[in-house]
Design an enzyme around this catalytic site. Sequence first.
Site, short mmCIF file in Angstrom:
data_model
loop_
_atom_site.label_atom_id
_atom_site.label_comp_id
_atom_site.label_asym_id
_atom_site.label_seq_id
_atom_site.Cartn_x
_atom_site.Cartn_y
_atom_site.Cartn_z
N PHE A 1 3.61 9.90 0.39
CA PHE A 1 4.98 10.03 0.89
C PHE A 1 5.56 8.74 1.44
O PHE A 1 6.74 8.61 1.67
CB PHE A 1 5.05 11.08 1.99
CG PHE A 1 4.82 12.46 1.46
CD1 PHE A 1 5.57 12.91 0.39
CD2 PHE A 1 3.87 13.28 2.01
CE1 PHE A 1 5.36 14.18 -0.12
CE2 PHE A 1 3.66 14.54 1.51
CZ PHE A 1 4.40 15.00 0.44
N GLY A 2 4.72 7.78 1.73
CA GLY A 2 5.25 6.60 2.39
C GLY A 2 4.81 5.34 1.71
O GLY A 2 3.99 5.34 0.82
N LYS A 3 5.44 4.24 2.12
CA LYS A 3 4.87 2.96 1.74
C LYS A 3 4.82 2.10 2.97
O LYS A 3 5.63 2.25 3.88
CB LYS A 3 5.62 2.29 0.58
CG LYS A 3 7.09 2.42 0.59
CD LYS A 3 7.66 1.79 -0.64
CE LYS A 3 9.14 1.98 -0.58
NZ LYS A 3 10.01 1.55 -1.44
N VAL A 4 3.85 1.26 3.01
CA VAL A 4 3.60 0.52 4.23
C VAL A 4 3.84 -0.97 4.00
O VAL A 4 3.30 -1.56 3.07
CB VAL A 4 2.16 0.80 4.72
CG1 VAL A 4 1.88 0.01 5.98
CG2 VAL A 4 1.98 2.28 4.99
N ASP B 1 -7.78 14.21 7.32
CA ASP B 1 -7.72 13.38 6.11
C ASP B 1 -8.53 12.09 6.27
O ASP B 1 -8.05 11.00 5.96
CB ASP B 1 -6.24 13.08 5.78
CG ASP B 1 -6.04 12.84 4.28
OD1 ASP B 1 -6.98 13.11 3.51
OD2 ASP B 1 -4.96 12.37 3.89
N LYS C 1 5.53 1.77 8.30
CA LYS C 1 5.41 2.81 7.27
C LYS C 1 6.78 3.45 7.07
O LYS C 1 7.40 3.90 8.03
CB LYS C 1 4.38 3.86 7.71
CG LYS C 1 4.24 5.01 6.74
CD LYS C 1 3.03 5.87 7.07
CE LYS C 1 3.02 7.13 6.24
NZ LYS C 1 1.81 7.89 6.34
N PRO D 1 0.84 -1.19 0.00
CA PRO D 1 0.00 0.00 0.00
C PRO D 1 0.88 1.24 0.00
O PRO D 1 1.81 1.35 0.78
CB PRO D 1 -0.78 -0.10 1.32
CG PRO D 1 -0.64 -1.50 1.77
CD PRO D 1 0.64 -2.00 1.20
N1 LIG Z 1 -1.37 0.54 10.28
C1 LIG Z 1 -1.67 0.16 9.05
N2 LIG Z 1 -2.12 -1.07 8.82
C2 LIG Z 1 -2.45 -1.46 7.57
N3 LIG Z 1 -2.36 -0.70 6.47
C3 LIG Z 1 -1.92 0.54 6.64
C4 LIG Z 1 -1.55 1.04 7.91
N4 LIG Z 1 -1.16 2.31 7.75
C5 LIG Z 1 -1.29 2.59 6.45
N5 LIG Z 1 -1.74 1.53 5.77
C6 LIG Z 1 -1.98 1.44 4.32
O1 LIG Z 1 -0.97 2.15 3.62
C7 LIG Z 1 -1.57 3.18 2.82
C8 LIG Z 1 -0.69 4.41 2.82
O2 LIG Z 1 -0.46 4.84 4.15
P1 LIG Z 1 -0.60 6.33 4.60
O3 LIG Z 1 -1.95 6.82 4.22
O4 LIG Z 1 -0.27 6.43 6.05
O5 LIG Z 1 0.52 7.02 3.71
P2 LIG Z 1 0.50 8.47 3.10
O6 LIG Z 1 1.71 8.61 2.32
O7 LIG Z 1 0.33 9.49 4.17
O8 LIG Z 1 -0.81 8.41 2.19
P3 LIG Z 1 -1.80 9.51 1.63
O9 LIG Z 1 -1.02 10.76 1.51
O10 LIG Z 1 -2.27 8.95 0.33
O11 LIG Z 1 -2.92 9.62 2.63
C9 LIG Z 1 -2.94 3.42 3.47
O12 LIG Z 1 -3.83 3.86 2.52
C10 LIG Z 1 -3.31 2.06 3.96
O13 LIG Z 1 -3.86 1.31 2.92
#
Ligand SMILES: Nc1ncnc2c1ncn2[C@@H]1O[C@H](COP(=O)(O)OP(=O)(O)OP(=O)(O)O)[C@@H](O)[C@H]1O
Length: 481
Positions: free
Chosen positions: A164-167, A268, A182, A160
């Site tokens: 900015f990140g990948k999880v 968000d 993350k 996912p």
């Molecule tokens: N604790 C978690 N458990 C399971 N999946 C998660 C978790 N945290 C994040 N994810 C998955 O990873 C994806 C990306 O994480 P996150 O939204 O924190 O990143 P981001 O870079 O801030 O994303 P965005 O800017 O698109 O909101 C989430 O949409 C979700 O599907």
Amino acid sequence: MMSEQLTPSIIMNNRFGHGVELLLAHMNMEDIITATERLYQLEDEQEEEGGLSFEEEGLSQEEMDDNEELGDSEGSGSEPNEYVKAADGIQYGSVTDLLSFVNRVSNMQSAALKHTSEEVGVLLNKKYMIMKNGRYQINMDVLLFPWKLTYKNRGSGLIPKGSFGKVHLAQDAVSRKRMACKLISMENFKAADVEFQARFHHENIAELYGVLLYDHSIHLFMEAGEGGSVLEKLESCGPMREFEIIWVTKQVLRGLEYLHSHNIIHHDIKPSNIVLMSDKAVLVDFGLSVQMTEEIYIPRDLRGTEMYMSPELVLCRGHNTKADIYSLGSTIIHMQTGSPPWVRRYPRTAYPSYLYIIHKQAPPLEDIAEDCSLTMRSFLKRAMERNPAQRSSASELLKEEAINPPREDQPRCWSLDSALEEVTLTLLRQQSENHDTTQESSLCSENSGHIKRKGSLYIDLGALSGVCKLTVTGPPSSEYG
Ligand SMILES: Nc1ncnc2c1ncn2[C@@H]1O[C@H](COP(=O)(O)OP(=O)(O)OP(=O)(O)O)[C@@H](O)[C@H]1O
């Protein structure tokens, strides 16, 4: 400069000397002054307190006791200084320790940390994240895997990805605890990414277990939503049924009620920031969150994801926690229909931005699903009321009939629960009349398990994951030896 070829023991022996060289070589003067001030301040504090202390905030008595042992055994008071220690190793610590670590890291020039070949960071959770010999190594003590959400129509190895990140899925090699990890690159990391998860604890907010810096990326370890996000579920299984929506909505509202009681705006709320577990849903991604210090928050930038934004947020003249409630309304429309509000009427291809549309036309009540119940429709009207002052709060919405449907309208599994409970109780009564203690005890244990599940969608989600072929493929246990 620290050479990449140095063995860990040499690095340990020369930690202080190399640390200074590193600082001089890669930090600008301002950073060095800040670091030095911090160093003297810390030395003073340590002298006053007779050694390095952990702030005990957020730790259980057991953990506090453990920390004392840790302080003794690792001789933390005799370290040259904490500045070097916090940027040059791993420690168990309190929320305060973690926040001061992330503040220091986010204020440092990334070049200064480029050559850190070992993990540095603060772990909050000693039960799940087990350090070995003062280390917690990625791919040794904790293993990272791509999520393998095998929803239908999806390839394997999905990670996912946010902006900015990948999880990743992570697993501690000793405790075997599964976590989400993350990864955020140093350039994009800001202290706010962890601050709220570290400071505020609630069952509907993904719990933060620790933060590491390794390989130029910040690794945030947290509670894992092994069922994936609501968005992933929507993309693979299509629109959700109302009883599922009710279940998710309640969980999100509980998390929001808690956040809003601390004047925190998540900023968000959307399907990808709600992740599912077998018995609850939690909020993730607090990177845009803000704690209000006044009644109204005047933003300096536009925060959130367009399609879910409230009209007052789009206007940028000030908003409050009610903006999250509106976004939850948009999220419910997405769960009902499989698309966020607006996009079916105003296709993305023709409308690169929805800000004007939201400003002019919100709320998008026309996008509510046709088969939406009357009570849910009225819930949505309250949640998406254009005027935030008249919009219901999380606490008010939690009392709404739509999410507390009468027993006879409960989904089948609930009726099944009730039926089983009634039959079991009748049987128990009969058994006790007959004094058949053996059978009674077996029924009792079944019953208690059953009662524990009552009120959650435990059965539904399990069944659902079967229908959607949702599995999280964990690492083969042989990989741990
Ligand atoms: N604790 C978690 N458990 C399971 N999946 C998660 C978790 N945290 C994040 N994810 C998955 O990873 C994806 C990306 O994480 P996150 O939204 O924190 O990143 P981001 O870079 O801030 O994303 P965005 O800017 O698109 O909101 C989430 O949409 C979700 O599907």
